[in-house]
Design a protein around this motif. Structure first.
Motif, PDB file in Angstrom:
ATOM      1  N   GLU A  79      -4.880   0.720  -7.718  1.00  0.00           N
ATOM      2  CA  GLU A  79      -5.752   0.716  -6.555  1.00  0.00           C
ATOM      3  C   GLU A  79      -6.008   2.168  -6.182  1.00  0.00           C
ATOM      4  O   GLU A  79      -5.064   2.943  -5.973  1.00  0.00           O
ATOM      5  CB  GLU A  79      -5.092  -0.038  -5.403  1.00  0.00           C
ATOM      6  CG  GLU A  79      -5.979  -0.217  -4.197  1.00  0.00           C
ATOM      7  CD  GLU A  79      -5.286  -1.002  -3.082  1.00  0.00           C
ATOM      8  OE1 GLU A  79      -5.846  -1.037  -1.974  1.00  0.00           O
ATOM      9  OE2 GLU A  79      -4.203  -1.569  -3.322  1.00  0.00           O
TER      10      GLU A  79
ATOM     11  N   CYS B 287       1.458  -4.885  -8.601  1.00  0.00           N
ATOM     12  CA  CYS B 287       0.632  -4.267  -7.568  1.00  0.00           C
ATOM     13  C   CYS B 287       1.497  -3.443  -6.620  1.00  0.00           C
ATOM     14  O   CYS B 287       2.702  -3.642  -6.515  1.00  0.00           O
ATOM     15  CB  CYS B 287      -0.095  -5.343  -6.764  1.00  0.00           C
ATOM     16  SG  CYS B 287      -1.304  -6.278  -7.712  1.00  0.00           S
TER      17      CYS B 287
ATOM     18  N   ASP C  57     -11.219  -0.081  -9.929  1.00  0.00           N
ATOM     19  CA  ASP C  57     -10.746  -0.690  -8.688  1.00  0.00           C
ATOM     20  C   ASP C  57     -11.523  -1.970  -8.365  1.00  0.00           C
ATOM     21  O   ASP C  57     -12.749  -2.015  -8.479  1.00  0.00           O
ATOM     22  CB  ASP C  57     -10.894   0.312  -7.548  1.00  0.00           C
ATOM     23  CG  ASP C  57     -10.087  -0.075  -6.320  1.00  0.00           C
ATOM     24  OD1 ASP C  57     -10.430  -1.099  -5.699  1.00  0.00           O
ATOM     25  OD2 ASP C  57      -9.138   0.652  -5.982  1.00  0.00           O
TER      26      ASP C  57
ATOM     27  N   ARG D 127       0.799  -1.214   0.000  1.00  0.00           N
ATOM     28  CA  ARG D 127       0.000   0.000   0.000  1.00  0.00           C
ATOM     29  C   ARG D 127       0.845   1.284   0.000  1.00  0.00           C
ATOM     30  O   ARG D 127       0.510   2.251  -0.671  1.00  0.00           O
ATOM     31  CB  ARG D 127      -0.945  -0.003   1.206  1.00  0.00           C
ATOM     32  CG  ARG D 127      -1.814   1.244   1.376  1.00  0.00           C
ATOM     33  CD  ARG D 127      -2.833   1.400   0.270  1.00  0.00           C
ATOM     34  NE  ARG D 127      -3.823   0.349   0.240  1.00  0.00           N
ATOM     35  CZ  ARG D 127      -4.958   0.346   0.949  1.00  0.00           C
ATOM     36  NH1 ARG D 127      -5.242   1.336   1.758  1.00  0.00           N
ATOM     37  NH2 ARG D 127      -5.812  -0.656   0.837  1.00  0.00           N
TER      38      ARG D 127
ATOM     39  N   ASN E 100      -7.171  -4.761 -11.297  1.00  0.00           N
ATOM     40  CA  ASN E 100      -6.312  -5.912 -11.022  1.00  0.00           C
ATOM     41  C   ASN E 100      -6.896  -7.105 -11.769  1.00  0.00           C
ATOM     42  O   ASN E 100      -7.383  -6.945 -12.887  1.00  0.00           O
ATOM     43  CB  ASN E 100      -6.212  -6.144  -9.512  1.00  0.00           C
ATOM     44  CG  ASN E 100      -4.941  -6.878  -9.111  1.00  0.00           C
ATOM     45  OD1 ASN E 100      -4.671  -7.962  -9.594  1.00  0.00           O
ATOM     46  ND2 ASN E 100      -4.155  -6.270  -8.247  1.00  0.00           N
TER      47      ASN E 100
ATOM     48  N   ASP F  16     -12.183  -3.193  -5.566  1.00  0.00           N
ATOM     49  CA  ASP F  16     -13.138  -2.959  -4.483  1.00  0.00           C
ATOM     50  C   ASP F  16     -14.474  -2.461  -5.032  1.00  0.00           C
ATOM     51  O   ASP F  16     -15.545  -2.843  -4.536  1.00  0.00           O
ATOM     52  CB  ASP F  16     -12.568  -1.943  -3.496  1.00  0.00           C
ATOM     53  CG  ASP F  16     -13.435  -1.794  -2.257  1.00  0.00           C
ATOM     54  OD1 ASP F  16     -13.602  -2.794  -1.536  1.00  0.00           O
ATOM     55  OD2 ASP F  16     -13.957  -0.688  -2.022  1.00  0.00           O
TER      56      ASP F  16
ATOM     57  N   SER G  62      -2.407  -2.614 -13.019  1.00  0.00           N
ATOM     58  CA  SER G  62      -2.681  -2.779 -11.596  1.00  0.00           C
ATOM     59  C   SER G  62      -2.714  -1.415 -10.928  1.00  0.00           C
ATOM     60  O   SER G  62      -1.689  -0.750 -10.760  1.00  0.00           O
ATOM     61  CB  SER G  62      -1.676  -3.687 -10.890  1.00  0.00           C
ATOM     62  OG  SER G  62      -2.115  -3.929  -9.558  1.00  0.00           O
TER      63      SER G  62
END
Length: 248
Positions: free
Chosen positions: A164, A141, A188, A104, A223, A190, A162
């Protein structure tokens, strides 16, 4: 691997013509007009971390850097032998390895360690692809800000995948680097996993409207497409992208 004795007895694989059997099958059965992008998980960093374990690699970088160098050399040579066969496949239009080098907030090992053990090999693979007129894309990532200049200017990647949103949304990445490399994906995971189909469609429209006019952009997932993504959300992403293309 934790010692030189481990290194000597490690069951290193062999690269043979049979190593490309799956790719050869796909190449021979492509529908007319379709090209093959050779994607695979397990780049040189990921193999290093798997062979040493992540903790073992972190310790070895400081305690046994010559051993890390030797393992990286062996992995790099094996992968190079594989790539030399891969780039000869009929119908191949891009080389697209996966090598997750970040998390992250930073890279998984120091940028200097990546520059020593992994990026020179990516450079060799990119050169091999470019010699055949093929682009070299990279899936990785994590937060790679500290090594992005290396990946663009030294390794020579042609596009990155990739993204986020919590690290850097695709449109922000494109604003910073899109004049030099392509941007692949950006929806994303999520959002794909937890939002409604209408919210997925809204994010797809936002990305296309922002990134498409700048060029060097391809819409898609930020991703992979894991099994927990609702099918309706995946189809909403694809359908919205196709609908916008039809009206562009």
């Amino acid at each position: 691997i934790a010692s030189w004795a481990d290194f000597e007895r490690y069951p290193w694989p062999q690269v043979t013509p049979a190593s490309l059997a799956n790719y050869e099958y796909l190449s021979a059965h492509l529908p007319e007009g379709m090209g093959l992008m050779a994607c695979h998980a397990g780049g040189i960093y990921e193999h290093l971390a798997a062979i040493f374990s992540y903790e073992g690699l972190c310790l070895a970088i400081y305690d046994q850097p010559d051993l890390v160098e030797a393992v990286a050399q062996r992995i790099g040579e094996l992968m190079l032998a594989f790539y030399r066969q891969l780039v000869e496949l009929p119908g191949l239009i891009a080389v697209f390895p996966g090598d997750d080098m970040g998390f992250r907030s930073a890279t998984l090992i120091s940028p200097d360690a990546l520059r020593r053990y992994t990026l020179p090999w990516h450079k060799r693979y990119a050169q091999l692809a470019h010699e055949r007129g093929l682009p070299y894309f990279l899936h990785s990532c994590g937060n790679l800000r500290e090594i992005m200049p290396d990946l663009i200017d030294n390794v020579g990647i042609d596009a990155k995948h990739s993204y986020e949103d919590a690290i850097m949304p695709a449109e922000a990445f494109q604003a910073e680097y899109g004049d030099r490399i392509g941007v692949l994906g950006g929806v994303d995971v999520d959002i794909l996993a937890r939002r409604s189909p209408d919210q997925v469609r809204a994010r797809v429209r936002q990305l296309i409207e922002t990134c498409h006019p700048r060029g060097r952009y391809c819409i898609g997932s930020g991703n992979s497409i894991p099994s927990y993504i609702p099918v309706d959300n995946y189809l909403a992403m694809v359908d919205e992208a196709q609908a916008m293309e039809a009206h562009s």
